[in-house]
Design a protein around this motif. Structure first.
Motif: not given
Ligand code: ASP
Ligand code: MG
Length: 595
Positions: A403-429
């Motif tokens: 766990l001390g080593k960073p994973p080779s492929q890593r999600a970015s700040f933006e990835d998370s924001l995009v995923a949140t936005k999608k969840a928000k739209e899908a779930d708005a009501v």
């Protein structure tokens, strides 16, 4: 225009200089074109000081007066922060929980938010003010001041972000973000770029101690991204984003944690019929004790053993309640151990990757640490160990999963924001309707998997490496194990139960049997069992979920053979023939909160 909520913890407003720094940060965010709401905790250790004072004047301070007292800590901070902003030439208005309209129930000291009005805040924001809200507090219907529980300002902040539809909730603290484990005890701990809600919920309850876990529930329920970052860093160095996605899809384990002060209670010779374990857990809930790892052995001679963990400080209260229940149901014996700790690994990737549990067991075996008990859930494996080996166990597991080593492929700040936005739209009501009763338990659903089977190993020698051997042998036979429950035994022996897909039952029993036969252990299997699960948000913080489940099953005359609980899910194993009946009973029991 975007709206951000910035929450400053006690250490981030501990003195005048820090208050001015927080004020500058909020002004900067406003100058960048955002509307800004600050949520502020009491300065430094002020709340502790007030608790201390109360105890000096009164042995058992009334809960209402305690809230009256503790809420003053935040009131001091918000006023000072507002003054600092004025001094820097900005416009700011401080508000108490009551002035905002944070409505809670009346459970002083652990109140839950029911609703928050936004008009006053909106008006002030539109007039160009920075709104400075006192964290941790609200008022009940009679305008009594309430508090949300220690650490509750995080929850205030995310709740305000939720009702205001904020684009981001920043949590300023004295650490750089969320770490793979507590950096004070494991030097190799690493800051994660992203943490998923479910991981964070499990980690917070596992003792990672970074965030108030109810704030994560809000973040998940209302799709508010959280950015945990260090208030002392002047550059704009990012911290960790808590959102829908994990740091890396390729990793099975994201973090690990140790809860040091656990205790275990075992009730042996419990009549093995529906409703008996219910009566034990009902008594515990009656004295407000939260139960964690629950182990239940399949019955023999019409009797079963039940064992579970509680927080050590609650042991005396728990023991008293359990002894009463045991007397009532006619159990043989109640025993306990209080020198145990729980080490757990968590990862969203675990739901789709196998081989985590046996790797963890092997790592512990290699460190010569005996596992006293095991429970697993979809994204978590927990092992109970002797307390004096707890830290070593945590370090061994952290190293094993690199766990001390960073994973080779890593999600970015933006990835998370995009995923949140999608969840928000899908779930708005749905989100709008949830705002009506903000902090109520939300259950996503009840599911039935009736194509499972159960393997039970009894009289297994209780020494390091046995579980590792068993689950390595099962993995070598290419069998995917779902739930694992190990614990309870006597005279140096223990029992292990686990579930596998129906087709693999025989093969799994043989593979495990080969390992334990040479020690004289016995193997049994039930080719058809069903697993029922209740998933949702706030499963553990609303202590009633497990109880509701037991109550519904018991009323339907159904025996739970195995139980596992986590922050986001409770699983029980029942006979396949009772699967559909159990599903119907649970759907009815949770009908009012499924949404
Ligand atoms: N001041 C409160 C406490 O110390 C709330 C908070 O800081 O989150 O628990
Ligand atoms: Mg805090």
């Amino acid at each position: 225009m975007s709206l951000i909520v910035q929450k400053f913890g006690g250490t981030s407003v501990a003195d005048a200089e820090k208050i001015r720094a927080a004020a500058r940060r909020a002004l900067r965010a406003q100058q960048q074109g955002n509307q800004v709401v600050m949520v502020v905790s009491a300065m430094g250790k002020n709340t502790d000081t007030l608790v201390d004072l109360a105890e000096q004047v009164c042995d058992e301070p009334p809960a209402r007066e305690m809230d009256m007292l503790l809420s003053t800590g935040e009131q001091v901070s918000v006023a000072l922060v507002a003054m600092a902003i004025h001094d820097l030439g900005g416009k700011a208005v401080s508000l108490t929980g009551g002035q905002i309209g944070v409505r809670t129930d009346s459970s002083h000291g652990k109140a839950r938010i029911q609703s928050i009005s936004t008009e006053r805040m909106r008006k002030l924001l539109d007039e160009g003010n920075i709104v400075i809200a006192a964290g941790f507090q609200g008022v009940d219907d009679d305008l009594n001041i309430t508090t949300l529980g220690r650490g509750g300002s995080d929850t205030s902040a995310v709740a305000l972000a939720a009702v205001l539809g904020a684009d981001m909730c920043e949590i300023y603290t004295d650490v750089d973000g969320v770490f793979t484990t507590d950096p004070r005890v494991v030097a190799e701990a690493r800051k994660m770029s992203n943490v998923s809600h479910d991981e964070m919920l499990e980690l917070a309850s596992l003792g990672a101690g970074v965030m108030h876990s109810r704030s994560i529930e809000f973040s998940k329920k209302f799709n508010v991204p959280i950015h945990v970052r260090n208030s002392g860093v002047f550059t704009d160095e990012p911290g960790s984003i808590i959102g829908p996605i994990a740091e890396s899809e390729s990793r099975a384990v994201s973090g690990c944690a140790l809860t040091k002060s656990e205790a275990r209670i075992t009730v042996t010779g419990v009549p093995d019929k529906p409703g008996v374990s219910l009566s034990i857990f009902e008594r515990l809930a009656g004295v407000n004790v939260a139960v964690d790892m629950i182990l239940q052995t399949a019955g023999h001679d019409g009797k079963a053993d039940i064992s579970f963990t509680v927080i050590e400080s609650e042991l005396p209260r728990a023991l008293e309640a359990v002894q009463e229940a045991a007397d009532t149901v006619g159990a043989d014996n109640v025993s306990h151990e209080s020198d145990v700790s729980k080490v757990s690994v968590v990862g969203l990737g675990m739901a789709t990757q196998s081989g985590v549990a046996d790797r963890m067991f092997r790592a512990l075996a290699e460190a010569e640490i005996n596992i006293e008990a095991i429970t697993t859930s979809e994204i978590k494996v927990s092992c109970l160990v002797l307390r004096d080996q707890g830290l070593e166990a945590l370090r061994a597991v952290h190293a094993e999963f690199e766990l001390g080593k960073p994973p080779s492929q890593r999600a970015s700040f933006e990835d998370s924001l995009v995923a949140t936005k999608k969840a928000k739209e899908a779930d708005a009501v749905a989100v709008v309707s949830r705002l009506q009763s903000m902090e109520d338990l939300t259950v996503h659903g009840v599911a039935l998997d009736d194509r499972q089977s159960l393997v039970t190993l009894t009289d297994v020698p209780d020494h390091p490496g046995i579980s590792a051997d068993v689950f390595e042998a099962v993995a070598a036979a290419e069998i995917v194990v779902d739930m694992i429950v190990q614990g309870i035994g006597a005279n140096g022996k223990t029992n292990i139960s686990f579930t596998v897909p129906q087709g693999d039952c025989q093969k799994a029993a043989e593979a495990a049997g080969c390992v334990i036969e040479k020690f004289g252990g016995r193997t049994a299997h039930q080719a058809d069992i069903a697993i029922l699960s209740v998933t949702g948000v706030g499963i553990r913080s609303h202590t009633g979920v497990g109880l509701r489940m037991f109550r519904a099953l018991s009323a339907a005359g159904i025996n739970a053979e195995l139980v596992s609980t986590s922050e986001v899910k409770v699983n029980v194993v029942v006979e396949t023939a009772r699967g559909k009946g159990a599903l119907a009973a649970l759907e009815e029991a949770f009908a009012d909160v499924i949404g």
